[in-house]
Design a protein around this motif. Structure first.
Motif: not given
Lengths: 108, 122
Positions: B45-55, B57-75
């Motif tokens: 298992l490899e952790w990619i990254g995360e986002i909290n309810h405030s938006g 984000t924290t990313y795995n440094p090895s993937l950071k340049s290619r990763v984006s995590i976003s949230l839609d609180m309304s949904k």
């Protein structure tokens, strides 16, 4: 990065056996260590957090111990449903959460 | 009881962008961290990254340049995008909730989504 090394990588045992799986961290992680169980084709499930605290609903035959760099997951009396792959995970580093490579527990 | 249901494209060509979404039901979105974790076939298992309810984000440094995590609180949904994929990105991707006990500092991932197999092949 904190590296997590599990041993053995695979283990054969019989129903009713007592088995232990070891996880070693490359740096001291206090007791920020979790254990997960994964069955084929399924997502991992949390068994133990904080090295020794049983997650809700997890049978008491599972136990965890250790602190610092060395940790152990023990299953006291193996049941048929326990044959799975087990992963340790450190959460000491909140920059990068890392997992061990897993220990596959197979039926002898 | 919190449940995570995920979906997204399962077959990509090299250089394309991976896009997955995870819907949270049965519980609050706030107060937790929402993660993506992946597992190459037959591997760990490899952790990619995360986002909290405030938006935040924290990313795995090895993937950071290619990763984006976003949230839609309304949904009550959060999403993963991984750009410029290669065969090395072939894996089962899981979404998961990270529970944080701030006082003690303990964290764990529970529950997890059902997983989505993403294959990158030309």
């Amino acid at each position: 990065d904190i590296q997590m090394t599990q041993s053995p990588s695979s283990l054969s045992a019989s129903v009713g056996d007592r088995v232990s799986i070891t996880c070693r961290a490359s740096h001291s992680i206090s007791n920020y260590l979790n254990w997960y169980q994964q069955k084929p084709g399924k997502a991992p499930k949390l068994l133990i957090y904080a090295a020794s605290t049983l997650h809700s609903g997890v049978p008491s035959r599972f136990s965890g111990s250790g602190s610092g760099t060395d940790f152990t997951l023990t299953i006291s009396t193996l049941q048929p449903e326990d044959f799975a792959t087990y992963y340790c995970q450190q959460t000491y580093s909140n920059i990068l959460y890392t997992f061990g490579r897993g220990t596959k527990l197979e039926i002898k | 009881q919190v449940q995570l249901q995920q979906w997204g494209a399962g077959l990509l060509k090299p250089s394309e962008t991976l896009s997955l979404t995870c819907a949270v039901s049965g519980g609050s979105f706030s107060g937790y961290y929402w993660s993506w974790i992946r597992q190459p076939p037959g591997k760990g298992l490899e952790w990619i990254g995360e986002i909290n309810h405030s938006g935040i984000t924290t990313y795995n440094p090895s993937l950071k340049s290619r990763v984006s995590i976003s949230l839609d609180m309304s949904k009550n949904q959060f999403s993963l995008k991984l750009s410029s994929v290669t065969a090395a990105d072939t894996a089962v991707y899981y979404c998961a909730r990270r529970v944080n006990i701030a006082v003690a500092g303990f964290n764990w991932f529970d529950p997890w989504g059902q997983g989505t197999l993403v294959i990158v092949s030309s």
